[in-house]
Design a protein around this motif. Structure first.
Motif, mmCIF file in Angstrom:
data_model
loop_
_atom_site.group_PDB
_atom_site.id
_atom_site.type_symbol
_atom_site.label_atom_id
_atom_site.label_comp_id
_atom_site.label_asym_id
_atom_site.label_seq_id
_atom_site.Cartn_x
_atom_site.Cartn_y
_atom_site.Cartn_z
ATOM 1 N N ARG A 1 33.573 79.821 106.489
ATOM 2 C CA ARG A 1 34.921 80.127 106.015
ATOM 3 C C ARG A 1 35.864 80.408 107.164
ATOM 4 N NH1 ARG A 1 33.815 84.340 101.136
ATOM 5 N NH2 ARG A 1 35.345 85.499 102.352
ATOM 6 N N SER A 2 37.168 80.206 106.882
ATOM 7 C CA SER A 2 38.219 80.528 107.846
ATOM 8 C C SER A 2 39.032 81.694 107.305
ATOM 9 C CB SER A 2 39.131 79.305 108.079
ATOM 10 O OG SER A 2 38.370 78.203 108.527
ATOM 11 N N SER B 1 40.322 80.617 102.122
ATOM 12 C CA SER B 1 40.777 79.462 102.905
ATOM 13 C C SER B 1 40.458 78.132 102.237
ATOM 14 C CB SER B 1 40.140 79.499 104.302
ATOM 15 O OG SER B 1 38.715 79.434 104.196
ATOM 16 N N THR B 2 39.459 78.153 101.369
ATOM 17 C CA THR B 2 39.054 76.902 100.704
ATOM 18 C C THR B 2 39.935 76.558 99.509
ATOM 19 O OG1 THR B 2 37.458 78.193 99.418
ATOM 20 C CG2 THR B 2 36.658 77.131 101.435
ATOM 21 N N GLU C 1 43.177 75.518 97.251
ATOM 22 C CA GLU C 1 44.312 74.604 97.435
ATOM 23 C C GLU C 1 45.551 75.106 96.726
ATOM 24 O OE1 GLU C 1 43.037 70.756 96.195
ATOM 25 O OE2 GLU C 1 41.668 70.476 97.904
#
Length: 351
Positions: A62-63, A77-78, A80
Motif C-alpha cells: 500500500r501507499s 490508496s487503492t 478510485e
C-alpha cells in the motif's frame, strides 16, 4: 547505508473536533465521526506493538492514503472513488509520508474520565469505568523543552506565572553555599601574632635530552616526524532505529546501519625528555639553582622553586608559602607578623 525493516506498527491521531485519540487505521473519529483532516498528523502510539505478519504483508503493498478533493474524507490508496461522496479521487491529495515519528512522544499521562471520574491509563481510548470515549492524554514535557513550552504558553496569552518562591529559594541556597565556601577558604575570620621560626626553600632544575618515545594505540594520524609507524583501521557497525510514517495510519520501524572506521597507530617520536632533576634546598633566604654540566645534545628544562615559612603562634605552628623569591626574602627568622586565618585555621594573608 543498509536499511533493514523490523516490522510495522499502527500509529494514532487526535481528533481536532473532540480531542479523542484514534487508532491510525481509523479514518474517522470513533467518538464524533469527523473525518481525519489532511493537516492532522499521525502520532506515536501509547504502546509500540508490531502488527501481524499478514497485516505487514498487506501494508507493504500500500501507499499513502488519499484525501478526497471535494469532502476531505481519507481513503485508501487503492480506492478510485471517495467512500463518502463518490467523487473521483484523481483530484485528491495523498497524505504526507516518509516523516520520522518521535517515539518518545508516545509516553502518555493518566486520563481522568469527565463522565464518571475514573482514572484511566494514558493508552486507553475508552473509559474502563463507563466506556465513554476519552480525550487525548497529555504528553509529559521533556526537561530541555521546558523553556520552549513556557514561551509558547506566553505567546498564546497564557497567564501562568513562574513560581518565584521556588526560584528564590534555589537562588538563596546557591548563594549560601558560595558564601560558606568563601568564608571557609578565602575570607579571613581571625588573626594571630606570629614569629618566624624557620624558612625553607627547594629548587629544581630538570636535565633533558632527546629520547625515543614510543606511543601505542594512538587515535588518528601520527605526527609528521614519527617513525616506526604502524597503523590499522578498526571498524564498527553503527545502527539507528527509526520509525517512518507511511501516510496510511501505519509506520515502518527500520534500522539504518553504516560502518564507521577509525585509525589507530603505533609509532616512535624523538622528544625532549627529562632524564634527571637536580634539586637543592636550604634553611636560609638565599635560594639558588644547581648548574649542571650539559653536553651538546642536552638542555636544561624550566627551573622551579618552592618556598615555605614556619611560624610559631599561640595556636601552634602555622605555615605559609610565598609565591616568589622576593616575598620569601622578607621573612627574616625571628621577625614578627600578623597572620590572617580562615575558618579552618589556614593562613590566607600575612602582614
Amino acid at each position: 547505508m543498509a536499511r533493514k525493516s523490523k516490522g510495522f506498527i499502527e500509529l494514532e491521531w487526535t481528533c481536532p473536533n473532540c480531542e479523542t485519540r484514534n487508532k491510525g487505521f481509523e479514518k474517522s473519529c470513533v467518538n464524533c465521526g469527523a473525518p481525519q483532516p489532511e493537516d492532522v498528523q499521525f502520532e506515536a502510539p501509547a504502546e509500540k506493538k508490531f502488527v501481524s505478519d499478514e497485516k505487514a504483508e498487506e501494508l507493504r503493498g500500500r501507499s499513502a492514503d488519499i484525501h478526497c478533493g471535494f469532502c476531505g474524507t481519507r481513503n485508501p490508496s487503492t480506492a478510485e472513488t471517495c467512500s463518502q461522496c463518490g467523487a473521483d479521487l484523481s483530484e485528491g491529495k495523498a497524505r504526507q509520508a516518509g516523516r520520522e515519528i518521535d517515539m518518545s512522544a508516545g509516553d502518555l499521562e493518566p486520563v481522568t474520565c469527565s463522565n464518571c471520574g475514573t482514572v484511566n491509563p494514558g493508552a486507553n481510548n475508552n473509559c474502563e469505568g463507563c466506556g465513554a470515549a476519552l480525550p487525548s492524554a497529555a504528553k509529559p514535557t521533556p526537561p530541555m523543552a521546558a523553556s520552549t513550552a513556557f514561551a509558547d504558553a506566553a505567546a498564546k496569552g497564557a497567564k501562568k506565572k513562574p513560581n518565584w518562591l521556588l526560584l528564590g529559594g534555589i537562588g538563596a541556597a546557591l548563594a549560601v553555599c558560595c558564601i560558606a565556601i568563601l568564608m571557609l577558604f578565602v575570607f579571613p575570620s581571625s588573626s594571630v601574632n606570629a614569629t618566624v621560626a624557620d624558612v625553607y626553600w627547594q629548587t629544581s632544575v630538570p636535565l633533558q635530552e632527546i629520547r625515543a618515545v614510543d606511543y601505542n594505540d594512538e587515535r588518528g594520524n601520527p605526527p609528521s616526524d614519527a617513525y616506526n609507524v604502524s597503523c590499522r583501521d578498526e571498524s564498527r557497525e553503527v545502527c539507528e532505529e527509526k520509525t517512518i510514517d507511511r501516510g496510511d495510519g501505519s509506520a515502518e520501524v527500520v534500522e539504518d546501519c553504516h560502518t564507521e572506521s577509525e585509525q589507530y597507530c603505533d609509532y616512535t617520536v624523538d622528544e625532549w625528555t627529562t632524564i634527571q632533576t637536580y634539586t637543592l634546598d636550604g634553611h636560609d633566604l638565599n635560594p639558588f639553582y644547581e648548574q649542571p654540566n650539559i653536553s651538546s645534545d642536552q638542555r636544561l628544562g624550566d627551573q622551579s622553586a618552592d618556598f615555605t615559612v614556619y611560624f610559631d603562634t599561640d595556636k601552634g605552628e602555622k605555615t605559609y608559602n610565598p609565591g616568589n623569591v622576593n616575598e620569601f626574602q622578607r621573612f627574616q627568622v625571628g621577625s614578627t607578623w600578623t597572620l590572617k586565618l580562615n575558618a579552618l585555621g589556614g593562613v590566607v594573608d600575612v602582614e
